[in-house]
Design an enzyme around this catalytic site. Structure first.
Site, PDB file in Angstrom:
ATOM      1  N   VAL A 185       0.801  -1.224   0.000  1.00 41.81           N
ATOM      2  CA  VAL A 185       0.000   0.000   0.000  1.00 41.81           C
ATOM      3  C   VAL A 185       0.838   1.280   0.000  1.00 41.81           C
ATOM      4  O   VAL A 185       0.301   2.372   0.183  1.00 41.81           O
ATOM      5  CB  VAL A 185      -0.994   0.032   1.191  1.00 41.81           C
ATOM      6  CG1 VAL A 185      -2.006  -1.085   1.053  1.00 41.81           C
ATOM      7  CG2 VAL A 185      -0.272  -0.062   2.526  1.00 41.81           C
ATOM      8  N   LYS A 186       2.129   1.194  -0.244  1.00 41.18           N
ATOM      9  CA  LYS A 186       2.949   2.393  -0.221  1.00 41.18           C
ATOM     10  C   LYS A 186       3.040   3.041  -1.630  1.00 41.18           C
ATOM     11  O   LYS A 186       2.640   2.425  -2.626  1.00 41.18           O
ATOM     12  CB  LYS A 186       4.357   2.061   0.289  1.00 41.18           C
ATOM     13  CG  LYS A 186       4.359   1.504   1.723  1.00 41.18           C
ATOM     14  CD  LYS A 186       3.735   2.456   2.714  1.00 41.18           C
ATOM     15  CE  LYS A 186       4.153   2.227   4.156  1.00 41.18           C
ATOM     16  NZ  LYS A 186       3.470   1.127   4.858  1.00 41.18           N
TER      17      LYS A 186
END
Ligand SMILES: *Cc1c(COP(=O)(O)O)cnc(C)c1O
Length: 397
Positions: A185-186
């Site tokens: 999710v970065k």
């Protein structure tokens, strides 16, 4: 954020290279690789992106924090100052090395409060771990001054602020050591991965060896390598590095989108009565991974969150009530629920958590709402979303 929203041909091509030659390991197998060294290439690319001398890729952001601390010699009984608002990985890494996390208040930057940091320093303090939360940063100048004055290691977890800058320098590159995550999710994702960056050659070599069982990586024959010291396995694979390589090349494109959308949110929401924007230290530029704002108090933040839920505004959080990022919900830490025995030194070191309160953190985290900025939105969608958020806030306050 997150980078997976825009996966495309570049990611597929880099990955195909690795699958074609079959070497999924980042070290050795020189003859089989047909010249493909994705992890090495990504490290070289990241030295440019983060304007640093050395980059060591590892298996996650949590691994990066652990390896960074270990590389600088932080271990049993050392105290590491960290914020009350972060991801659980911060204290996990500290405790994995037998060190003691000392949690201190955050301020309106949502990062470490320099005064609280200075007040927490003891003869056992070894390092200050700054966490650059939600795309922005703490007051780095003040924190650098404190670390210099007290001769403490300064560590920067920039996992959530990839691409943000402070006085023109990339976040993560300001402290002695910087840590990044490329988890799913970065802003840059490779599935699971992370990086330690530093200008200190000794820390770098330590990180290089420590993250691969203490192997010294000298020569081409892996079997002939020696072990200058004990290590662990925090390696990244070539598959992950290949995806990361494609993603990092697209970082300028991602940042342009994030910052454009951040500005739309800021312009629209700053007009709304009761809304104040998060403080960004002078000289700082946010990555645009999140839009953060404050409401007058916890009660209004909770009402607005309820309104967002009813109105279909997703990907916004009030972290006061969130299990992942704020001390209030870290019962497992406070009660020291460990699968295996923890040293007496660490147990004693953590006793302060039984009754310590964090009023300043409560004050800022309670009033804060943090909204993820998605790369896959169109500009029209962002405008509509910002307008709707403004309406809901006005209605609820
Ligand atoms: C994501 C994150 C980490 C941990 O990264 P992983 O790659 O998921 O282990 C550490 N610190 C912060 C601030 C993060 O957001």
């Amino acid at each position: 954020m997150p980078g997976f929203e825009l996966f495309g041909d570049l990611e597929r091509k880099e990955l195909q290279d690795v699958l074609d030659n079959g070497v999924l390991m980042r070290y050795g197998f020189d003859g089989m690789r047909n010249g493909h060294w994705k992890a090495k290439e990504l490290e070289s690319e990241l030295t440019k992106t983060f304007q640093t001398n050395h980059v060591q890729l590892v298996s996650s952001g949590t691994a990066a924090v652990t390896v960074a601390l270990a590389s600088a010699g932080v271990g049993a009984g050392d105290e590491v100052i960290m914020p009350t608002f972060t991801f659980v990985a911060s204290f996990e890494a500290i405790m994995a090395l037998g060190a003691i996390p000392v949690l201190v208040d955050v301020d309106d930057t949502l990062g470490l409060n320099p005064k609280a940091v200075e007040a927490a320093i003891t003869s056992k303090t070894k390092a200050i771990m700054v966490v650059q939360m939600c795309g922005s940063m703490a007051d780095m100048e003040a924190l650098q001054e404190i670390s210099t004055k007290h001769k403490l290691l300064l560590l920067e977890d920039a996992c959530q602020a990839i691409g943000g800058t402070y006085n023109g320098k990339p976040l993560g590159s300001i402290a002695d050591l910087g840590c990044f995550s490329f988890d799913f999710v970065k802003t840059i994702t490779c599935g699971e991965g992370g990086a330690v960056i530093t200008n200190n050659k000794d820390y770098y070599l330590n990180a290089d060896h420590y993250s691969d069982h203490g192997h010294d990586h000298v020569g081409n024959d892996r079997g002939a390598e020696t072990h200058p010291f004990l290590g662990y396995n925090f390696r990244i694979s070539e598959l992950h590095a290949a995806v990361g390589l494609a993603q990092v090349k697209r970082l300028p494109e991602f940042l342009e989108i994030q910052r454009r959308y951040l500005n739309i949110f800021k312009e629209t929401l700053s007009q709304v009565a009761g809304v104040t924007l998060r403080t960004v230290p002078e000289g700082g530029e946010e990555s645009g991974a999140f839009f953060n704002f404050f409401l007058p108090d916890l009660e209004s933040a909770r009402k607005v969150m309820q309104g967002f839920k009813e109105g279909g505004i997703d990907v916004c959080w009030n972290y006061y009530d969130n299990n992942w990022h704020y001390i209030r919900k870290w019962e497992h830490l406070k009660a020291l629920k460990s699968l295996f025995p923890i040293s007496k030194e660490v147990k004693d070191g953590l006793k302060y958590l039984e009754n310590k309160t964090f009023e300043m953190s409560d004050h800022f985290i309670g009033r804060n709402i943090s909204c993820l900025i998605k790369l896959s939105w169109t500009e029209e969608e962002v405008q509509e979303r910002a307008k709707k958020m403004a309406e809901i806030i006005t209605q609820k306050l």
